[in-house]
Design an enzyme around this catalytic site. Structure first.
Site, PDB file in Angstrom:
ATOM      1  N   CYS A  43       0.795  -1.234   0.000  1.00 21.14           N
ATOM      2  CA  CYS A  43       0.000   0.000   0.000  1.00 21.14           C
ATOM      3  C   CYS A  43       0.823   1.278   0.000  1.00 21.14           C
ATOM      4  CB  CYS A  43      -0.946   0.012   1.205  1.00 21.14           C
ATOM      5  SG  CYS A  43      -2.252  -1.230   1.144  1.00 21.14           S
ATOM      6  N   HIS A  75      -2.359   6.521   3.117  1.00 17.37           N
ATOM      7  CA  HIS A  75      -1.338   5.849   3.927  1.00 17.37           C
ATOM      8  C   HIS A  75      -0.022   6.612   3.932  1.00 17.37           C
ATOM      9  CE1 HIS A  75      -0.064   1.605   5.522  1.00 17.37           C
ATOM     10  NE2 HIS A  75       0.352   2.592   6.286  1.00 17.37           N
TER      11      HIS A  75
END
Length: 512
Positions: free
Chosen positions: A54, A104
């Site tokens: 991610c 993120h």
């Protein structure tokens, strides 16, 4: 908005493998809004992430640069504030930059060029998820495990559903706010969902889109392919061998995943419908993912490798009136998005302030051809040393000092069943790729850099967890004293401004 500076909406999803989309041939999954977008857009058939995890993938997407250039090695590596992103570039040339949802970002900077951030993130911003290459056999509690598969199925509510519905609502309202507001700058908006990322659980309306008995099982089982060393490590890291997984559990996980894909499609439709309703139908819309999902293929789940299921991503660019609909077969990647956005926005992708690894996709979008090459790096959990990937033409080459080489002819072997790296017939191809990898990467230096970064971050994380903590997680600020109706506002002015379309002052009819 001017012709040279169109509004741009990027809808990002998490862990969506293209092979599970009807625009790439899946016969069962339902995504009507994505199909409509693809019918009037350009579909990239061989788009890849640059790091199948991610945070490093998203850092590469935003900066146009590989993790080895930015230091964004893993899911707890700091995204440095001095690295320009596409949000910085477009903001500087006159765009209003808005983020809703997951990116993120690790570290204290939680904006990275976005003028507005509408939601918090779903994942932590600190160094707590730092891997440790010095202890490869240890499994920290935060690593993936197989509960996402063994517990897969129906749900009434999940953490991820809460998050994504907030993301979609905030982005939808921001579209309407732009249409009825006074800020005439074009916008760049990123709406980033966390579905269909595991855990594999979905609500009844999306589960019921699919007959359970129709859910297909993996095409390639664990016993159908040789177990390479990195796959063996991933099986340990994610506890895939800790307990047996039944066919019914696999079918439940895939059923919930398909439902989650349809949920993402519904959010895409919600936002594209809002654009049309707000008179912003000429907005450039980009749909993409951060990495793929193995979903049981080869006996693997999640991502973290350079097999097609883990590293290929969906990428669709719709800009009616600018680019004719079509499909592109060349291999491209997420680092190509930054120069593409700069060029679409009227900037010069050859005059950037920071070195990048991507190339503009505008030649592809314009039907003029373009590059056919992807560079990849994996520097996170499950690795013992840097893993690099080269994808060009029919070939994919994967190299790490810790593991045997892998070479796949994806034209003849799309399932990657036969590693040709040990074949004498392909020794010349392997030698050429190894020489290119040595020219492109100083792998020994990169290995030292990754390990040094891990050691520093583990120490800092342990120190910051002691005593009074100051989290970096983004806290959205909303001034409620300026929302809805307040006594500091004129009621008639407020209602006239907030209603869309605007009502004319004389007749009460909407303005054209």
């Amino acid at each position: 908005m001017t012709e040279s500076k169109p509004n741009i909406l990027i809808v990002m999803v998490d862990q969506l493998a293209p092979r599970f989309l009807p625009i790439h041939g899946h016969p069962l999954v339902r995504t009507p809004h994505l199909e409509r977008l693809a019918a009037r857009g350009v579909v990239f058939e061989q788009a890849y992430c640059n790091s199948p995890l991610c945070s490093p993938s998203r850092t590469a997407f935003m900066t146009g640069a590989l993790p080895s250039r930015t230091g964004g090695y893993d899911n707890a590596a700091e995204f440095r504030s001095d690295i320009p992103t596409f949000a910085h570039y477009l903001r500087r040339i006159g765009y209003r930059t808005v983020l809703s949802g997951k990116m993120h970002f690790c570290g204290p900077d939680q904006l990275h060029g976005f003028e507005e951030r509408l939601t918090t993130d779903i994942y932590p911003a600190d160094y707590g998820w730092t891997p440790d290459w010095e202890r490869p056999t240890e499994r920290p509690s935060w690593y993936h495990n197989m509960s996402s598969v063994t517990d897969a199925g129906l749900c009434v509510r999940t953490n991820q559903m809460d998050f994504d519905e907030e993301v979609a609502f905030a982005a939808e309202r921001a579209i309407y706010d732009h249409a009825r507001g006074r800020d005439r700058r074009p916008f760049l908006m990123v709406a980033s969902l966390t579905h269909p990322h595991d855990p594999f659980a979905i609500t009844r309306p999306y589960w019921d889109l699919y007959p359970h008995e129709a859910i297909d099982l993996p095409r390639v089982g664990a016993a159908d392919v040789a177990l390479d060393p990195h796959t063996a490590r991933l099986r340990h890291v994610c506890a895939m061998d800790a307990e047996p997984v039944s066919d019914e559990q696999v079918r439940n996980a895939r059923h919930a995943y398909y439902g989650a894909v349809s949920f993402c499609d519904a959010q895409l439709g919600r936002l594209t419908d809002a654009l049309e309703a707000a008179g912003l139908g000429d907005t450039v819309v980009v749909f993409l993912g951060d990495h793929g999902e193995m979903l049981g293929e080869r006996g693997l789940w999640y991502k973290m490798s350079f097999f097609e299921g883990a590293c290929r991503v969906p990428l669709v660019v719709s800009a009616p009136g600018r680019f004719a609909p079509g499909r592109v077969r060349a291999s491209v990647s997420l680092v190509d998005v930054l120069p593409t956005l700069v060029e679409i926005a009227g900037g010069d992708p050859d005059a950037l302030a920071s070195a990048i690894d991507g190339r503009s996709l505008v030649p592809h979008l314009s039907g003029r051809g373009g590059h056919d090459e992807v560079l990849g790096e994996y520097l996170a959990e499950g690795a013992l040393a840097p893993i690099v990937m080269l994808r060009r033409g029919r070939w994919k080459f994967v190299h790490s000092p810790a593991d045997p080489d892998q070479l796949y002819d994806l034209g003849a072997d799309p399932e990657e069943l036969c590693n040709l790296a040990g074949s004498g017939e392909h020794a010349g191809t392997v030698a050429a790729f190894r020489a290119e990898a040595a020219r492109r990467w100083d792998i020994a230096a990169l290995d030292r850099s990754v390990r040094d970064s891990q050691r520093r971050r583990r120490l800092v994380d342990a120190a910051l967890a002691s005593g009074v903590t100051k989290p970096w997680d983004y806290q959205p600020f909303r001034d409620a004293t300026k929302q809805y109706m307040r006594n500091t506002m004129d009621l008639d002015d407020l209602e006239a401004m907030a209603r869309f379309p605007r009502v004319s002052a004389r007749g009460g009819e909407p303005e054209p």
